[in-house]
Scaffold this motif. Sequence first.
Motif, PDB file in Angstrom:
ATOM      1  N   UNK A 212      11.967   0.979 -14.031  1.00 62.73           N
ATOM      2  CA  UNK A 212      12.397   0.197 -15.178  1.00 62.73           C
ATOM      3  C   UNK A 212      12.160   1.004 -16.442  1.00 62.73           C
ATOM      4  N   UNK A 213      13.133   1.002 -17.342  1.00 63.80           N
ATOM      5  CA  UNK A 213      13.020   1.782 -18.578  1.00 63.80           C
ATOM      6  C   UNK A 213      13.153   0.839 -19.768  1.00 63.80           C
ATOM      7  N   UNK A 214      12.125   0.769 -20.592  1.00 64.20           N
ATOM      8  CA  UNK A 214      12.213  -0.041 -21.814  1.00 64.20           C
ATOM      9  C   UNK A 214      13.346   0.493 -22.680  1.00 64.20           C
ATOM     10  N   UNK A 215      14.163  -0.409 -23.202  1.00 63.41           N
ATOM     11  CA  UNK A 215      15.396   0.020 -23.872  1.00 63.41           C
ATOM     12  C   UNK A 215      15.166   0.792 -25.160  1.00 63.41           C
TER      13      UNK A 215
ATOM     14  N   UNK B 194      16.766   0.822 -14.148  1.00 63.43           N
ATOM     15  CA  UNK B 194      17.247  -0.380 -14.840  1.00 63.43           C
ATOM     16  C   UNK B 194      16.642  -0.412 -16.235  1.00 63.43           C
ATOM     17  N   UNK B 195      17.485  -0.591 -17.231  1.00 66.78           N
ATOM     18  CA  UNK B 195      17.040  -0.648 -18.621  1.00 66.78           C
ATOM     19  C   UNK B 195      17.025  -2.088 -19.101  1.00 66.78           C
ATOM     20  N   UNK B 196      15.952  -2.484 -19.786  1.00 66.59           N
ATOM     21  CA  UNK B 196      15.851  -3.863 -20.256  1.00 66.59           C
ATOM     22  C   UNK B 196      14.717  -3.944 -21.273  1.00 66.59           C
ATOM     23  N   UNK B 197      14.484  -5.143 -21.781  1.00 66.23           N
ATOM     24  CA  UNK B 197      13.329  -5.385 -22.638  1.00 66.23           C
ATOM     25  C   UNK B 197      12.055  -5.250 -21.804  1.00 66.23           C
ATOM     26  N   UNK B 198      10.994  -4.777 -22.453  1.00 67.31           N
ATOM     27  CA  UNK B 198       9.761  -4.462 -21.738  1.00 67.31           C
ATOM     28  C   UNK B 198       9.195  -5.661 -20.988  1.00 67.31           C
ATOM     29  N   UNK B 199       9.149  -6.814 -21.607  1.00 66.08           N
ATOM     30  CA  UNK B 199       8.508  -7.963 -20.965  1.00 66.08           C
ATOM     31  C   UNK B 199       9.261  -8.379 -19.701  1.00 66.08           C
ATOM     32  N   UNK B 200      10.582  -8.294 -19.704  1.00 68.70           N
ATOM     33  CA  UNK B 200      11.347  -8.647 -18.495  1.00 68.70           C
ATOM     34  C   UNK B 200      11.107  -7.621 -17.392  1.00 68.70           C
TER      35      UNK B 200
ATOM     36  N   UNK C 107       6.243  -8.672  -9.521  1.00 66.21           N
ATOM     37  CA  UNK C 107       6.661  -9.193  -8.220  1.00 66.21           C
ATOM     38  C   UNK C 107       7.249  -8.085  -7.345  1.00 66.21           C
ATOM     39  N   UNK C 108       6.969  -6.826  -7.719  1.00 61.97           N
ATOM     40  CA  UNK C 108       7.300  -5.647  -6.933  1.00 61.97           C
ATOM     41  C   UNK C 108       8.795  -5.418  -6.759  1.00 61.97           C
ATOM     42  N   UNK C 109       9.565  -5.822  -7.755  1.00 64.55           N
ATOM     43  CA  UNK C 109      10.969  -5.440  -7.785  1.00 64.55           C
ATOM     44  C   UNK C 109      11.133  -4.049  -8.381  1.00 64.55           C
ATOM     45  N   UNK C 110      10.090  -3.570  -9.053  1.00 64.48           N
ATOM     46  CA  UNK C 110      10.073  -2.230  -9.628  1.00 64.48           C
ATOM     47  C   UNK C 110       8.792  -1.529  -9.194  1.00 64.48           C
ATOM     48  N   UNK C 111       8.864  -0.204  -9.114  1.00 64.59           N
ATOM     49  CA  UNK C 111       7.690   0.601  -8.780  1.00 64.59           C
ATOM     50  C   UNK C 111       6.980   1.111 -10.030  1.00 64.59           C
ATOM     51  N   UNK C 112       7.723   1.248 -11.122  1.00 66.36           N
ATOM     52  CA  UNK C 112       7.152   1.811 -12.344  1.00 66.36           C
ATOM     53  C   UNK C 112       8.002   1.403 -13.528  1.00 66.36           C
ATOM     54  N   UNK C 113       7.364   1.242 -14.683  1.00 66.09           N
ATOM     55  CA  UNK C 113       8.076   0.984 -15.932  1.00 66.09           C
ATOM     56  C   UNK C 113       7.708   2.071 -16.927  1.00 66.09           C
ATOM     57  N   UNK C 114       8.717   2.671 -17.562  1.00 67.42           N
ATOM     58  CA  UNK C 114       8.500   3.677 -18.600  1.00 67.42           C
ATOM     59  C   UNK C 114       8.640   2.984 -19.952  1.00 67.42           C
ATOM     60  N   UNK C 115       7.637   3.152 -20.823  1.00 69.38           N
ATOM     61  CA  UNK C 115       7.621   2.448 -22.098  1.00 69.38           C
ATOM     62  C   UNK C 115       7.052   3.337 -23.197  1.00 69.38           C
ATOM     63  N   UNK C 116       7.276   2.913 -24.456  1.00 73.77           N
ATOM     64  CA  UNK C 116       6.666   3.623 -25.591  1.00 73.77           C
ATOM     65  C   UNK C 116       5.361   2.964 -26.013  1.00 73.77           C
ATOM     66  N   UNK C 117       4.879   2.009 -25.213  1.00 79.24           N
ATOM     67  CA  UNK C 117       3.610   1.342 -25.500  1.00 79.24           C
ATOM     68  C   UNK C 117       2.931   1.005 -24.180  1.00 79.24           C
ATOM     69  N   UNK C 118       1.600   0.878 -24.181  1.00 78.23           N
ATOM     70  CA  UNK C 118       0.909   0.510 -22.942  1.00 78.23           C
ATOM     71  C   UNK C 118       1.128  -0.955 -22.605  1.00 78.23           C
ATOM     72  N   UNK C 119       0.556  -1.382 -21.503  1.00 79.09           N
ATOM     73  CA  UNK C 119       0.665  -2.771 -21.052  1.00 79.09           C
ATOM     74  C   UNK C 119       0.191  -3.723 -22.155  1.00 79.09           C
ATOM     75  N   UNK C 120       1.040  -4.646 -22.631  1.00 81.07           N
ATOM     76  CA  UNK C 120       0.611  -5.564 -23.690  1.00 81.07           C
ATOM     77  C   UNK C 120      -0.541  -6.445 -23.218  1.00 81.07           C
ATOM     78  N   UNK C 121      -1.610  -6.557 -23.994  1.00 83.66           N
ATOM     79  CA  UNK C 121      -2.781  -7.303 -23.550  1.00 83.66           C
ATOM     80  C   UNK C 121      -2.549  -8.807 -23.436  1.00 83.66           C
ATOM     81  N   UNK C 122      -1.528  -9.335 -24.141  1.00 87.29           N
ATOM     82  CA  UNK C 122      -1.326 -10.781 -24.134  1.00 87.29           C
ATOM     83  C   UNK C 122      -0.579 -11.276 -22.901  1.00 87.29           C
TER      84      UNK C 122
END
Length: 298
Positions: free
Chosen positions: A97-100, A126-132, A139-154
């Motif tokens: 998953x790639x954050x847009x 797959x490119x989309x908004x980070x939270x989606x 739920x293991x539909x993706x193996x990895x997400x590439x983002x410009x920020x770490x996992x949001x704490x909220x």
Amino acid sequence: MLNYRQLHYFWVVARTGSIVRACEQLNLTAQTISGQISLLEDSLGVDLFQRVGRQLELTEAGRLALPYAEQMFQLGHELESLLRSQPGEQHTLFRIGVADVVPKSIVYRLIAPTMQLNEPIRITCREDKLERLLADLAIQRLDMVVSDSPMPPHLDIRGHSQKLGECGVSFFATEAVEQRLAGDFPANLDNAPLLIPGQDTVVRGRLMRWFAEHKLRPRIIGEFDDSALMQAFGRSGSGVFVAPSVIASEVQAQYGVRLIGQTDAVSESFYAITVERKVSHPGVVAITEAARSKLFSD
């Protein structure tokens, strides 16, 4: 239980835009398709389509259902392809998953090392908004997400962030735009026409603070979540634009623009987010190792 054959008929009609075209694709009669969709609607207790004149349009419930159906049948196609392959030809599936907001050139350079592995890997991006994307990661539909920020704490989602690297930012413009700028960098950015990353990007806030610290007031004439679109406007001569310094040479060659300045005081960081703390997928390992030892090593 959901009837997947009926859901498939709904999906094909929604994609093709009419029952007639769905009949041609499925080689079924209109009565069969419309009847099965009606049974699906009855079982769900909602209408998925509505007639507007002679056109068939999705209802609100239909619009909600369509992306889920898209994912289900895409995964089904991937599963069928995987199982039909011969034992000696099976590939390890790598779902990314790639954050847009992440620049496409950075994404390519991050993922490219997986193509050199001895173990054959089949990539889906797959490119989309980070939270989606993170919801699908959970739920293991993706193996990895590439983002410009770490996992949001909220977010109440289990995930672990690995920093791939960081770099400063560079400013680019066409020759014509550069000639209209007055003074040396960064003073030449004052009152300059500027194309800037959108509000969802981390670097946007850092740039604005940097401008304030240097008492610069560029004229923001465009905001873009999609970096490729921003660069296309920059190539047309609309204004100055920014990109990660690690791809500065590539940006100049691809868009025919000039580097007018760069700073490490504003940095962009990139992360790989996975469910596992200790990475085991060969694709994730290849990306993290190559990013740290080559792409961001300087």
